[in-house]
Motif scaffolding. Structure first.
Motif, mmCIF file in Angstrom:
data_model
loop_
_atom_site.group_PDB
_atom_site.id
_atom_site.type_symbol
_atom_site.label_atom_id
_atom_site.label_comp_id
_atom_site.label_asym_id
_atom_site.label_seq_id
_atom_site.Cartn_x
_atom_site.Cartn_y
_atom_site.Cartn_z
ATOM 1 N N SER A 1 0.799 -1.111 0.124
ATOM 2 C CA SER A 1 0.188 -0.073 -0.126
ATOM 3 C C SER A 1 0.852 1.255 -0.066
ATOM 4 C CB SER A 1 -0.862 0.006 1.186
ATOM 5 O OG SER A 1 -1.687 -1.196 1.392
ATOM 6 N N ASP A 2 0.327 2.252 -0.647
ATOM 7 C CA ASP A 2 1.093 3.467 -0.793
ATOM 8 C C ASP A 2 1.313 4.291 0.696
ATOM 9 O OD1 ASP A 2 1.657 2.966 -3.553
ATOM 10 O OD2 ASP A 2 0.074 4.177 -4.124
ATOM 11 N N VAL A 3 2.139 4.912 1.009
ATOM 12 C CA VAL A 3 2.322 5.668 2.052
ATOM 13 C C VAL A 3 3.069 6.979 1.674
ATOM 14 C CG1 VAL A 3 3.391 6.037 4.271
ATOM 15 C CG2 VAL A 3 2.442 3.548 3.581
ATOM 16 N N LEU A 4 2.724 8.101 1.960
ATOM 17 C CA LEU A 4 3.288 9.371 1.651
ATOM 18 C C LEU A 4 3.926 9.959 2.677
ATOM 19 C CD1 LEU A 4 3.399 10.982 -1.229
ATOM 20 C CD2 LEU A 4 1.870 12.262 -0.199
ATOM 21 N N VAL A 5 5.105 10.185 2.696
ATOM 22 C CA VAL A 5 6.013 10.617 3.726
ATOM 23 C C VAL A 5 6.370 12.186 3.633
ATOM 24 C CG1 VAL A 5 8.319 10.357 5.147
ATOM 25 C CG2 VAL A 5 6.940 8.384 4.374
ATOM 26 N N VAL A 6 5.929 13.027 4.441
ATOM 27 C CA VAL A 6 6.028 14.518 4.113
ATOM 28 C C VAL A 6 7.282 14.954 4.977
ATOM 29 C CG1 VAL A 6 5.049 16.796 4.217
ATOM 30 C CG2 VAL A 6 3.641 14.764 3.448
ATOM 31 N N ILE A 7 8.013 15.597 4.344
ATOM 32 C CA ILE A 7 9.232 16.123 5.086
ATOM 33 C C ILE A 7 9.314 17.672 5.052
ATOM 34 C CG2 ILE A 7 11.800 15.826 5.316
ATOM 35 C CD1 ILE A 7 11.419 13.224 3.660
ATOM 36 N N VAL B 1 10.559 14.630 9.157
ATOM 37 C CA VAL B 1 9.338 14.051 8.831
ATOM 38 C C VAL B 1 8.119 14.398 9.793
ATOM 39 C CG1 VAL B 1 8.312 11.703 8.523
ATOM 40 C CG2 VAL B 1 10.585 11.931 8.143
ATOM 41 N N VAL B 2 7.036 15.120 9.091
ATOM 42 C CA VAL B 2 6.163 15.568 9.756
ATOM 43 C C VAL B 2 4.879 14.843 9.745
ATOM 44 C CG1 VAL B 2 6.937 17.934 9.831
ATOM 45 C CG2 VAL B 2 5.705 17.072 7.994
ATOM 46 N N THR B 3 4.683 13.863 8.492
ATOM 47 C CA THR B 3 3.760 13.132 8.225
ATOM 48 C C THR B 3 3.883 11.748 7.518
ATOM 49 O OG1 THR B 3 2.101 14.967 8.118
ATOM 50 C CG2 THR B 3 1.310 12.865 7.372
ATOM 51 N N THR B 4 3.490 10.624 8.022
ATOM 52 C CA THR B 4 3.689 9.347 7.264
ATOM 53 C C THR B 4 2.048 8.905 7.054
ATOM 54 O OG1 THR B 4 3.723 8.304 9.569
ATOM 55 C CG2 THR B 4 5.648 8.588 8.066
ATOM 56 N N HIS B 5 1.503 9.407 5.976
ATOM 57 C CA HIS B 5 0.145 9.308 5.572
ATOM 58 C C HIS B 5 -0.079 7.969 4.842
ATOM 59 C CE1 HIS B 5 -3.857 10.445 4.564
ATOM 60 N NE2 HIS B 5 -3.680 11.586 5.097
ATOM 61 N N PRO B 6 -0.990 7.165 5.573
ATOM 62 C CA PRO B 6 -1.210 5.848 4.830
ATOM 63 C C PRO B 6 -2.243 5.879 3.637
ATOM 64 C CG PRO B 6 -2.360 5.981 6.867
ATOM 65 C CD PRO B 6 -1.667 7.256 6.806
ATOM 66 N N LYS B 7 -2.654 6.989 3.628
ATOM 67 C CA LYS B 7 -4.054 6.948 2.559
ATOM 68 C C LYS B 7 -3.389 8.209 1.351
ATOM 69 C CE LYS B 7 -7.576 6.152 5.784
ATOM 70 N NZ LYS B 7 -8.832 6.630 6.130
ATOM 71 N N ALA B 8 -2.269 7.691 0.712
ATOM 72 C CA ALA B 8 -1.740 8.506 -0.335
ATOM 73 C C ALA B 8 -2.754 8.391 -1.616
ATOM 74 C CB ALA B 8 -0.433 8.052 -0.731
ATOM 75 N N ARG B 9 -3.210 9.490 -1.930
ATOM 76 C CA ARG B 9 -4.213 9.376 -3.069
ATOM 77 C C ARG B 9 -3.432 9.464 -4.443
ATOM 78 N NH1 ARG B 9 -7.965 14.265 -2.054
ATOM 79 N NH2 ARG B 9 -8.527 14.014 -4.401
ATOM 80 N N ALA B 10 -3.367 8.370 -5.025
ATOM 81 C CA ALA B 10 -2.888 8.248 -6.502
ATOM 82 C C ALA B 10 -3.128 9.502 -7.462
ATOM 83 C CB ALA B 10 -3.586 6.918 -7.339
#
Length: 217
Positions: A81-87, A101-110
Motif C-alpha cells: 500500500s502507498d504511504v506518503l512521507v512528508v518532510i 518527517v512531519v507526516t507518514t500518511h497511509p492514504k496516499a491518493r494516486a
C-alpha cells in the motif's frame, strides 16, 4: 519550532538529497509515530514499516516538491500500500536544523500524485519502481484523462550508482546501531500503548517560517 521528542533516522540519504533536501539529520516526530500506532492512523501502517522507515526513505518510489517547499516521498508498506512521507526541510528542533518527517500518511491518493507528475513536481524517482507505479495508477484512474509521463532529466537511482561518493554514502546511509535504536524506540512506544493509554493531544509543529506543518494530501 515547538520542541518535542524526535526519533533520529540517520543522515538524509542521497536519494532525498538529489531531490533537493539539504544535507542535515533526518528526524521523525514521536507524536507522528504515536498517531500511526494508536491514533487516527492506527492499523493503517504496520509497526514493521515504521521500524524500516530509514531504509524505505533511502530508496523511495518517487519524491515531489510542493509549492510550500515541503517534500513528499512515496514509499510502500509491507502489504504494497502507498504511504506518503512528508518532510519539512531545515526545520529547527531544539535550535538545531533538521529535515523533519512531519507526516507518514497511509492514504496516499494516486490522483493527487498523478497531478504532481503532470505539473512537473517530481524531483526524484526510482526508474523501474516509479514507472510500474505510474502505469498501475493510470490504469486505475483512466477516467480522469491523466496519461502524463515523467519529465526528462529527473534524477534517478542511476545518478547515485554512477557517483562514487554518493554510492558510498548510500551503502552507509544509516549505521546498524542507529537502525537498532530506531527499532527499539518504535517497539517501546508500541509496548507503552498496551494496555491502551490515552494519546496526548497532537502538538502543532511549526516550520521556521511559522507556518503550521500539515500533511499534503
Amino acid at each position: 519550532m515547538e520542541r518535542g521528542e524526535v526519533l533520529p533516522l540517520g543522515p538524509t540519504p542521497p536519494a532525498l538529497r538529489l531531490a533537493g533536501l539539504p544535507n542535515l539529520p533526518l528526524v521523525y516526530k514521536q507524536t507522528e509515530a504515536l498517531k500511526n500506532l494508536d491514533g487516527k492512523h492506527k492499523g493503517l501502517i504496520d509497526e514493521g514499516t515504521l521500524r524500516r522507515l530509514p531504509d524505505l526513505l533511502a530508496d523511495p518510489i518517487m519524491v515531489s516538491k510542493q509549492e510550500n517547499q515541503r517534500f513528499a516521498a512515496l514509499i510502500q508498506d509491507a502489504s504494497g500500500s502507498d504511504v506518503l512521507v512528508v518532510i519539512t526541510p531545515k526545520a529547527e528542533i531544539g535550535r538545531r536544523p533538521t529535515n523533519l518527517v512531519v507526516t507518514t500518511h497511509p492514504k496516499a491518493r494516486a490522483d493527487s500524485i498523478l497531478k504532481d507528475v503532470a505539473a512537473g513536481r517530481i524531483v526524484y524517482r526510482h526508474n523501474e519502481k516509479s514507472l510500474d507505479w505510474l502505469r498501475k495508477a493510470q490504469r486505475q484512474n483512466a477516467g480522469d484523462g491523466s496519461r502524463q509521463g515523467f519529465n526528462e532529466n529527473i534524477p534517478t537511482e542511476a545518478d547515485i550508482v554512477n557517483d562514487p561518493e554518493r554510492r558510498t554514502e548510500q551503502r552507509s546511509k544509516i549505521s546498524d546501531a542507529d537502525r537498532q535504536k530506531i527499532a527499539r524506540k518504535v517497539e517501546q512506544i508500541a509496548r507503552n500503548l498496551a494496555p491502551k493509554a490515552s494519546v496526548a493531544t497532537e502538538d502543532v509543529v511549526r516550520s521556521r517560517s511559522g507556518d503550521p506543518v500539515a500533511g499534503l494530501y
